[in-house]
Design an enzyme around this catalytic site. Structure first.
Site, PDB file in Angstrom:
ATOM      1  N   ARG A  36       0.817  -1.215   0.000  1.00 19.01           N
ATOM      2  CA  ARG A  36       0.000   0.000   0.000  1.00 19.01           C
ATOM      3  C   ARG A  36       0.851   1.266   0.000  1.00 19.01           C
ATOM      4  NH1 ARG A  36      -5.083  -1.573   4.021  1.00 19.01           N
ATOM      5  NH2 ARG A  36      -6.318  -2.550   2.386  1.00 19.01           N
ATOM      6  N   LYS A 199     -18.143 -16.778   3.941  1.00 14.07           N
ATOM      7  CA  LYS A 199     -19.590 -16.707   4.174  1.00 14.07           C
ATOM      8  C   LYS A 199     -20.350 -15.963   3.085  1.00 14.07           C
ATOM      9  CE  LYS A 199     -19.492 -16.944   9.212  1.00 14.07           C
ATOM     10  NZ  LYS A 199     -19.828 -16.225  10.447  1.00 14.07           N
ATOM     11  N   GLY A 352      -7.758  -8.449   0.426  1.00  9.74           N
ATOM     12  CA  GLY A 352      -6.533  -8.942   1.075  1.00  9.74           C
ATOM     13  C   GLY A 352      -6.161 -10.376   0.754  1.00  9.74           C
ATOM     14  N   GLY A 375     -12.891  -3.283   1.527  1.00 13.40           N
ATOM     15  CA  GLY A 375     -14.274  -2.818   1.697  1.00 13.40           C
ATOM     16  C   GLY A 375     -14.767  -1.913   0.585  1.00 13.40           C
TER      17      GLY A 375
END
Length: 397
Positions: A36, A199, A352, A375
């Site tokens: 990053r 999930k 990630g 996100g």
């Protein structure tokens, strides 16, 4: 999307405040992955070369506001930045004290300081206007370059953009938005999305949004087990959300109705327990035993996905298709990674775990675009408005 780009401005002699995404993993005071930081450098270097007085800040970790903690300090980031730039990068701790940054910057143009973790500041996360005005008072130009936090309205990503004399987008933010727009708003077809993860619930809105757009929706990891069950298969003790089996079935039916599909695994790789030394057993998806746990897709299923990827026009990848951290359950993800490296499609990867897989299988320079965000990447896929981008558009108009 219409916003001012930093690269279109004359920054000479200007005080430039850059909000970067330098939220990197740190262990024992040392940055363990500088991806990053490296991704943020073009914007910082552009401002320095233009002769601006440059200040950069970011959040790191989840510190308690108003409480300094060394583990969340940006000092390790300053160390990496000074190596990359070949010049000292000083970290300013109390940068909201009267005149602190002005004193610290001196008068030299083309100078850089790093402002300590903005999440130490009280009011940062709640996007407090008073705090945002203090930030804005420090600069002539605010540059938003932290795509990874663009989905959050905080004082350093959104509030400052309201009050700064000029608010614009940095190079990384512009590149991220261009790549995502190309992939999602005008994709070359067939358009394939690969969504992995543990999930369905955490990615349900992404799956629902993509189900309307893509030609093939490849699901992997624990998510795939829920779809496998929806297709009438037993999944044994595998990670599976029984309450979302019906939702998965409806998504499959909805896509089938418009000629699109969710490929279902024909064969799987199972084990009895989640362990690095667990033997991998290959079997047809129809023969999963009551005490089996599915940890990867099998060779036939992987070969099918390779064919899909090779024929695609656009591939968006978010999440591995198996427990690739354990090599014996990594063949599916490795096979997909290699296909993404070889396809002529425009490929966009983010998140990630996905980046970890890209690094493990060494295809970093073979993906068309790798997003540094998690996100924000997912929220863009969902079609949501990113507040930090919306305020830049407002300011441009």
């Amino acid at each position: 999307m219409k916003f001012i780009k930093m690269t279109d401005l004359d920054l000479r002699g200007k005080r430039v405040f850059i909000r970067a995404d330098l939220n990197v993993p740190v262990k024992d005071g040392v940055v363990t992955s500088d991806a990053r930081i490296v991704a943020s450098m073009p914007t910082i270097e552009f401002a320095l070369k233009a002769g601006a007085k440059v200040m950069v800040t970011s959040h790191l970790g989840r510190p308690e506001e108003g409480v300094y903690s060394e583990e969340n300090s940006l000092q390790p980031v300053a160390d990496v930045m000074s190596k990359l730039l070949g010049q000292p990068v000083r970290l300013v701790k109390n940068w909201l004290a009267p005149n602190a940054p002005a004193d610290s910057l001196g008068t030299g143009d083309g100078e850089l300081i790093l402002l300590e973790n903005c999440r130490f500041n009280v009011g940062e996360k709640k996007n407090n206007d008073e705090l945002a005005k203090k930030y804005a008072a420090l600069c002539d130009v605010f540059v938003m370059d932290a795509f990874g936090t663009a989905h959050r309205a905080e004082a350093s990503t959104h509030g400052i953009a309201k009050f700064a004399p000029v608010a614009c987008a940095g190079i990384l933010l512009t590149e991220e938005l261009d790549a995502l727009s190309k992939a999602l708003l005008a994709p070359a077809r067939p358009f394939v999305a690969i969504v992995g993860g543990s999930k369905v619930s955490t990615k349900l809105t992404v799956l629902e949004s993509l189900a309307d757009k893509v030609d093939q929706l490849v699901v992997g990891g624990g998510i795939a087990n829920t779809f496998l069950k929806a297709d009438g298969h037993e999944v044994g003790k595998s990670l599976c959300e029984d309450d979302l089996v019906d939702t998965a079935r409806k998504l499959m039916e909805k896509m089938a109705a418009r000629g699109a599909c969710v490929p279902i695994a024909k064969d799987v790789v199972v084990g009895k327990q989640f362990d690095a030394n667990e033997p991998a057993v290959k079997k047809p998806a129809s023969e999963v035993a009551a005490d089996d746990m599915i940890f990867d897709i099998g060779e036939k299923s992987a070969a099918e996905l390779v064919e899909i990827i090779m024929q695609a026009g656009t591939v968006v990848w978010n999440g591995p298709v198996g427990v690739f951290e354990f090599d014996q359950f990594g063949d599916g993800t490795r096979t997909i990674a290699n296909a993404i490296a070889e396809t002529k499609a425009f490929t966009l990867a983010g998140g990630g775990d996905t980046i970890a897989a890209i690094q493990k299988y060494d295809i970093y320079d073979k993906v068309s675009y790798i997003s540094t965000a998690g996100g924000a990447f997912l929220e863009f896929l969902e079609g949501k408005t990113l507040p930090a981008v919306a305020i830049l558009e407002q300011r441009a108009s």
